[in-house]
Scaffold this active site. Structure first.
Site, PDB file in Angstrom:
ATOM      1  N   HIS A   1      -3.757  -5.652   0.759  1.00 48.32           N
ATOM      2  CA  HIS A   1      -3.444  -6.043   2.136  1.00 48.32           C
ATOM      3  C   HIS A   1      -3.885  -7.494   2.343  1.00 48.32           C
ATOM      4  O   HIS A   1      -4.863  -7.942   1.745  1.00 48.32           O
ATOM      5  CB  HIS A   1      -4.194  -5.170   3.143  1.00 48.32           C
ATOM      6  CG  HIS A   1      -3.732  -3.759   3.181  1.00 48.32           C
ATOM      7  ND1 HIS A   1      -2.614  -3.361   3.869  1.00 48.32           N
ATOM      8  CD2 HIS A   1      -4.228  -2.645   2.581  1.00 48.32           C
ATOM      9  CE1 HIS A   1      -2.464  -2.059   3.724  1.00 48.32           C
ATOM     10  NE2 HIS A   1      -3.419  -1.598   2.947  1.00 48.32           N
TER      11      HIS A   1
ATOM     12  N   CYS B   1       0.827  -1.209   0.000  1.00 49.13           N
ATOM     13  CA  CYS B   1       0.000   0.000   0.000  1.00 49.13           C
ATOM     14  C   CYS B   1       0.867   1.268   0.000  1.00 49.13           C
ATOM     15  O   CYS B   1       1.498   1.571  -0.998  1.00 49.13           O
ATOM     16  CB  CYS B   1      -0.993  -0.029   1.155  1.00 49.13           C
ATOM     17  SG  CYS B   1      -2.422   1.038   0.865  1.00 49.13           S
TER      18      CYS B   1
END
Length: 188
Positions: free
Chosen positions: A185, A82
């Site tokens: 994630h 991310c």
């Protein structure tokens, strides 16, 4: 030996729960350059303040140590998740002032990509396929940003978002595969 950089605004600690449970993995959270001395894998995790944590990474000498480890240890791998993925690129642009009131910052310059922060926050459950092995992964995206890359290999190909068939890129990797990143994630 896996070292997760403990960014000041680190988010999504659960990304590494699976690694902590592996008997042959030594996982540590590090915040000094010396702690990266023997790492086989370095992970730059998600963050709630990408530009602030990128600045901190540079100011503490951790960015320089990461770059040195990649140059001097051919077995060392770098992963960005991310915000950490965004840091792997050439530049992060925040024209809309999401985090920084219109600033842009040079990132680590390891992958030929540029990230643009956008007002719309991406929140989605995804399923993807890792392009090297074909392994299916499930996870979620939660980010402000769109990453553009030139002539890069995809790390993951998204085939389902929110349970609906779709096509999309789940991240990029270097030609040799030692550096890769993703917005997804929960990959581990």
């Amino acid at each position: 030996d896996v070292a997760v950089i403990k960014l000041p605004h680190i988010s999504n600690f659960t990304d590494f729960d699976a690694l902590e449970k592996e008997p042959d993995v030594s996982l540590s959270y590090v915040d000094t350059p010396d702690a990266l001395r023997h790492a086989d894998v370095i992970i730059i995790p998600g963050t709630k303040n990408t530009l602030g944590d990128l600045r901190w990474l540079k100011e503490t000498g951790l960015a320089a140590r990461v770059l040195s480890a990649l140059k001097t240890r051919s077995h060392c791998m770098l992963i960005g998740i991310c915000g950490g993925f965004q840091m792997l690129g050439r530049e992060i642009r925040d024209e809309q002032g999401i985090e920084s009131y219109g600033k842009k910052s040079l990132a680590l310059g390891l992958l030929p990509m540029v990230t643009h922060f956008e007002r719309e926050k991406i929140l989605a459950q995804v399923r993807a396929r890792e392009n090297g092995s074909g392994l299916e992964v499930e996870g979620y995206e939660i980010h402000h940003g769109r990453t553009e890359a030139l002539h890069m290999r995809e790390a993951f190909k998204i085939f389902s978002r929110q349970g609906k068939k779709t096509k999309g890129n789940g991240g990029y990797r270097s030609k040799d595969g030692r550096i890769w990143g993703s917005y997804i994630h929960g990959l581990f």
